[in-house]
Design an enzyme around this catalytic site. Structure first.
Site, PDB file in Angstrom:
ATOM      1  N   LYS A  15      17.516  31.515  21.556  1.00 58.27           N
ATOM      2  CA  LYS A  15      17.553  31.450  20.085  1.00 58.27           C
ATOM      3  C   LYS A  15      18.426  32.563  19.514  1.00 58.27           C
ATOM      4  O   LYS A  15      19.171  32.363  18.566  1.00 58.27           O
ATOM      5  CB  LYS A  15      16.122  31.564  19.522  1.00 58.27           C
ATOM      6  N   HIS A  40      14.939  38.665  21.579  1.00 60.53           N
ATOM      7  CA  HIS A  40      16.089  37.796  21.329  1.00 60.53           C
ATOM      8  C   HIS A  40      17.368  38.537  21.705  1.00 60.53           C
ATOM      9  O   HIS A  40      17.705  39.550  21.103  1.00 60.53           O
ATOM     10  CB  HIS A  40      16.122  37.356  19.852  1.00 60.53           C
ATOM     11  N   THR A 304       9.316  42.183  28.138  1.00 61.83           N
ATOM     12  CA  THR A 304       8.383  42.817  29.079  1.00 61.83           C
ATOM     13  C   THR A 304       8.974  42.981  30.482  1.00 61.83           C
ATOM     14  O   THR A 304       8.367  43.633  31.327  1.00 61.83           O
ATOM     15  CB  THR A 304       7.104  41.966  29.209  1.00 61.83           C
ATOM     16  N   GLY A 418      27.335  30.113  28.582  1.00 62.64           N
ATOM     17  CA  GLY A 418      27.359  31.535  28.907  1.00 62.64           C
ATOM     18  C   GLY A 418      26.699  32.300  27.773  1.00 62.64           C
ATOM     19  O   GLY A 418      26.453  31.737  26.707  1.00 62.64           O
TER      20      GLY A 418
HETATM   21  P1  GDP Z   1      15.419  33.914  22.993  1.00 63.53           P
HETATM   22  O1  GDP Z   1      14.128  34.649  23.066  1.00 63.53           O
HETATM   23  O2  GDP Z   1      15.235  32.447  22.745  1.00 63.53           O
HETATM   24  O3  GDP Z   1      16.390  34.530  22.022  1.00 63.53           O
HETATM   25  O4  GDP Z   1      16.084  34.042  24.439  1.00 63.53           O
HETATM   26  P2  GDP Z   1      16.179  35.376  25.342  1.00 63.53           P
HETATM   27  O5  GDP Z   1      17.167  36.293  24.762  1.00 63.53           O
HETATM   28  O6  GDP Z   1      14.809  35.912  25.615  1.00 63.53           O
HETATM   29  O7  GDP Z   1      16.655  34.763  26.720  1.00 63.53           O
HETATM   30  C1  GDP Z   1      17.840  34.042  26.833  1.00 63.53           C
HETATM   31  C2  GDP Z   1      18.729  34.744  27.881  1.00 63.53           C
HETATM   32  O8  GDP Z   1      19.760  33.862  28.272  1.00 63.53           O
HETATM   33  C3  GDP Z   1      19.440  35.971  27.341  1.00 63.53           C
HETATM   34  O9  GDP Z   1      19.586  36.889  28.382  1.00 63.53           O
HETATM   35  C4  GDP Z   1      20.801  35.433  26.904  1.00 63.53           C
HETATM   36  O10 GDP Z   1      21.798  36.444  26.924  1.00 63.53           O
HETATM   37  C5  GDP Z   1      21.047  34.408  27.969  1.00 63.53           C
HETATM   38  N1  GDP Z   1      21.850  33.237  27.570  1.00 63.53           N
HETATM   39  C6  GDP Z   1      21.851  32.561  26.395  1.00 63.53           C
HETATM   40  N2  GDP Z   1      22.642  31.452  26.487  1.00 63.53           N
HETATM   41  C7  GDP Z   1      23.125  31.445  27.744  1.00 63.53           C
HETATM   42  C8  GDP Z   1      23.959  30.537  28.472  1.00 63.53           C
HETATM   43  O11 GDP Z   1      24.394  29.505  27.977  1.00 63.53           O
HETATM   44  N3  GDP Z   1      24.224  30.849  29.777  1.00 63.53           N
HETATM   45  C9  GDP Z   1      23.727  31.963  30.376  1.00 63.53           C
HETATM   46  N4  GDP Z   1      24.027  32.161  31.656  1.00 63.53           N
HETATM   47  N5  GDP Z   1      22.940  32.835  29.726  1.00 63.53           N
HETATM   48  C10 GDP Z   1      22.639  32.576  28.437  1.00 63.53           C
HETATM   49  P1  IMO Z   2      10.801  34.700  22.279  1.00 64.92           P
HETATM   50  O1  IMO Z   2      10.881  34.729  20.781  1.00 64.92           O
HETATM   51  C1  IMO Z   2       8.423  33.724  25.818  1.00 64.92           C
HETATM   52  C2  IMO Z   2       4.100  34.258  25.460  1.00 64.92           C
HETATM   53  C3  IMO Z   2       3.440  35.331  26.307  1.00 64.92           C
HETATM   54  C4  IMO Z   2       2.076  34.702  26.525  1.00 64.92           C
HETATM   55  C5  IMO Z   2       1.811  34.012  25.210  1.00 64.92           C
HETATM   56  C6  IMO Z   2       0.937  34.817  24.239  1.00 64.92           C
HETATM   57  O2  IMO Z   2      11.596  35.746  22.955  1.00 64.92           O
HETATM   58  O3  IMO Z   2      11.075  33.315  22.782  1.00 64.92           O
HETATM   59  P2  IMO Z   2       1.394  36.981  22.756  1.00 64.92           P
HETATM   60  O4  IMO Z   2       1.820  38.365  23.145  1.00 64.92           O
HETATM   61  O5  IMO Z   2       2.311  36.293  21.818  1.00 64.92           O
HETATM   62  O6  IMO Z   2      -0.026  36.922  22.295  1.00 64.92           O
HETATM   63  O7  IMO Z   2       1.426  36.154  24.141  1.00 64.92           O
HETATM   64  O8  IMO Z   2       3.068  33.787  24.595  1.00 64.92           O
HETATM   65  N1  IMO Z   2       5.210  34.723  24.602  1.00 64.92           N
HETATM   66  C7  IMO Z   2       6.497  34.472  24.850  1.00 64.92           C
HETATM   67  N2  IMO Z   2       7.089  33.849  25.891  1.00 64.92           N
HETATM   68  N3  IMO Z   2       9.180  34.164  24.773  1.00 64.92           N
HETATM   69  C8  IMO Z   2       8.595  34.758  23.712  1.00 64.92           C
HETATM   70  O9  IMO Z   2       9.272  35.067  22.591  1.00 64.92           O
HETATM   71  C9  IMO Z   2       7.206  34.982  23.736  1.00 64.92           C
HETATM   72  N4  IMO Z   2       6.327  35.544  22.880  1.00 64.92           N
HETATM   73  C10 IMO Z   2       5.114  35.371  23.420  1.00 64.92           C
HETATM   74  O10 IMO Z   2       4.131  35.544  27.500  1.00 64.92           O
HETATM   75  O11 IMO Z   2       2.161  33.711  27.519  1.00 64.92           O
HETATM   76 MG    MG Z   3      13.082  35.908  24.346  1.00 66.82          MG
END
Ligand code: GDP
Ligand code: IMO
Ligand code: MG
Length: 440
Positions: A15, A40, A304, A418
């Site tokens: 996201k 994020h 985490t 990517g």
């Molecule tokens: P969010 O919580 O939904 O914002 O997602 P996170 O940041 O926790 O996890 C997504 C991970 O995937 C991050 O490390 C991003 O940099 C990476 N990412 C996002 N889009 C892509 C993609 O298309 N390819 C690859 N290889 N990594 C990506």
């Molecule tokens: P983003 O926004 C993935 C999961 C935790 C746990 C459950 C409840 O980066 O996608 P909490 O601390 O919210 O009470 O935990 O929800 N969890 C997530 N898993 N991405 C997240 O956020 C999360 N935020 C909470 O691992 O299973």
């Molecule tokens: Mg995340």
């Protein structure tokens, strides 16, 4: 034009990347639920070097100068986490001030006893632990719903804060002691409260009026969802969920804007599935293939550091997310992670007690017993990293994407190949149908 970005699986779909990509085309980026349980990731390439930012509480638009970032009323705010994030961003040269970062006076506070309670409650659950992020999210939302929480607005009234903090902390300490946890230091909390007032009060406003007024003036709002549909307190795999409405309904209640003001909703979904924490995950791969996805996809929690569970794309969930959120389109991420596979599976239905169903069961135990019904396609075994035109993708990758779209019931507005901004295929026709005529 106001657009909501929603997680379509169990979180971490990318996201942050999509919000960062879209932020230049909006005036305001707002979070509306969750707290610093979110992580994020935004990758910005400058002078040939990748700069990685992980946003937890502050919207992912903050790295864009001139954008206003809002922490909406539905978010739970830990003052310590917010101050640490502001400091970290400033330390890395990002401007954060009371003009570009506003927090709702209605947002509830996460206080140290919520974090202690989160730990104690998780420990008491034993094998049934949710696997929370231990950030105090659940206990803070519990206090909100029990109508006893403290809100960010209380930080603008130092005269009464000490009494409110001390009262709530003493109550929480009783509960903590019962659960075998360590009570928190009330005096220290009251002292910290004074500091939070000084540092945070300038950011705290009535964001509900601010968002509605600016939207009426024609400003565009990007609503940044945290967590995801399957972690939604109502629609997810309860009780293995977070404590807020992370599906689109939360955008209205958590930002204080009416449904009629959300013009478009885009769900973010990975080309496979991950989940962190406990709970059912029908397509989970507990084998070398699962490990391959974890390693190639860098699937370790952004908040985490926990290894994420990995598995195949689940179209039952995708369809459910499209339905619950009324998704106009999807953003498919991490296609490149599948590049090396010779075979790729897509879950098209579940088999539960010998019966094939294509619905998400309401009961977590039933979901845990679901056997995925797979469709198998041949992998493309070519690099797709960084490809930014659909026609440049290997034919088999195109076929995979088209099948996912067909099964999910929504078109792809973005296909991410990517982590960087430019590693994205943009379907302008799909965006245009969503009313988003962006010059991307
Ligand atoms: P969010 O919580 O939904 O914002 O997602 P996170 O940041 O926790 O996890 C997504 C991970 O995937 C991050 O490390 C991003 O940099 C990476 N990412 C996002 N889009 C892509 C993609 O298309 N390819 C690859 N290889 N990594 C990506
Ligand atoms: P983003 O926004 C993935 C999961 C935790 C746990 C459950 C409840 O980066 O996608 P909490 O601390 O919210 O009470 O935990 O929800 N969890 C997530 N898993 N991405 C997240 O956020 C999360 N935020 C909470 O691992 O299973
Ligand atoms: Mg995340």
């Amino acid at each position: 034009m106001n657009l909501a970005i929603i997680g379509a699986q169990w979180g971490d779909e990318g996201k942050g990347k999509i919000v960062d990509l879209l932020a230049p085309h909006f005036d305001i980026v707002t979070r509306y639920q969750g707290g610093h349980n979110a992580g994020h990731t935004v990758i910005i390439r400058r002078d040939g070097i990748d700069h990685k930012f992980v946003l937890h509480l502050i919207p992912s638009g903050i790295t864009h100068p001139g954008k206003i970032c809002v922490v909406g009323n539905g978010v739970v705010v830990d003052p310590r986490a917010l101050l640490a994030e502001i400091d970290e961003l400033r330390g890395r040269g990002i401007e954060v001030n009371h003009h570009n970062l506003l927090a709702s006076n209605r947002a509830h506070l996460i206080l140290p006893y919520h974090v202690a309670l989160d730990r104690a409650i998780e420990a008491s659950r034993g094998g049934n632990a949710v696997g929370t992020t231990m950030r105090g999210i659940g206990p803070a939302y519990e206090d909100k719903m029990a109508r006893r929480g403290l809100r960010a607005g209380d930080l603008t009234d130092p005269g009464t804060l000490a009494e409110k903090l001390a009262h709530n902390a003493k109550q929480a300490n009783r509960l903590l002691t019962m659960l075998g946890g360590e009570p928190i230091d009330v005096r220290q909390l009251v002292e910290d409260g004074e500091r939070w007032c000084e540092l945070l009060a300038p950011h705290i406003v009535d964001t509900t009026y601010f968002l509605n007024r600016t939207a009426r003036e024609g400003k565009a709002i990007l609503l940044e969802g945290a967590q995801a549909t399957m972690l939604d307190i109502d629609h997810g795999t309860y009780p293995f969920v977070t404590s807020s409405n992370s599906s689109v309904g939360g955008a209205c209640t958590g930002a204080g804007i009416p449904p009629s003001m959300i013009d478009c909703t885009i769900g973010v979904i990975k080309a496979y599935t991950t989940r962190v924490g406990g709970g059912p995950f029908p397509t989970e791969l507990n084998d070398a293939l699962g490990e391959h996805l974890r390693t190639s996809g860098g699937e370790y929690g952004a908040s985490t550091g926990r290894p994420r569970r990995t598995g195949w794309f689940d179209a039952v969930i995708a369809r459910y997310a499209v339905m619950v959120n009324g998704l106009d389109a999807l953003a498919l991420t991490k296609l490149d992670v599948l590049d090396e596979l010779d075979e790729i599976k897509i879950c098209v239905a579940y088999r539960i007690n010998g019966k094939e169903i294509d619905l998400v069961p309401y009961d977590a135990n039933q979901m845990a017993s679901a056997e995925p019904v797979y469709e198998t396609i041949s992998g493309w075994q070519e690099k797709t990293v960084g490809i930014s035109k659909f026609e440049d993708l290997p034919e088999r990758a195109q076929k995979y994407i088209n099948r996912l779209s067909e099964l999910s019931g929504a078109p792809f507005a973005f296909i991410s190949t990517g982590a960087e901004r430019n590693e994205t295929i943009i379907a302008k026709d799909v965006l245009s149908r969503c009313g988003l005529d962006l010059v991307l």
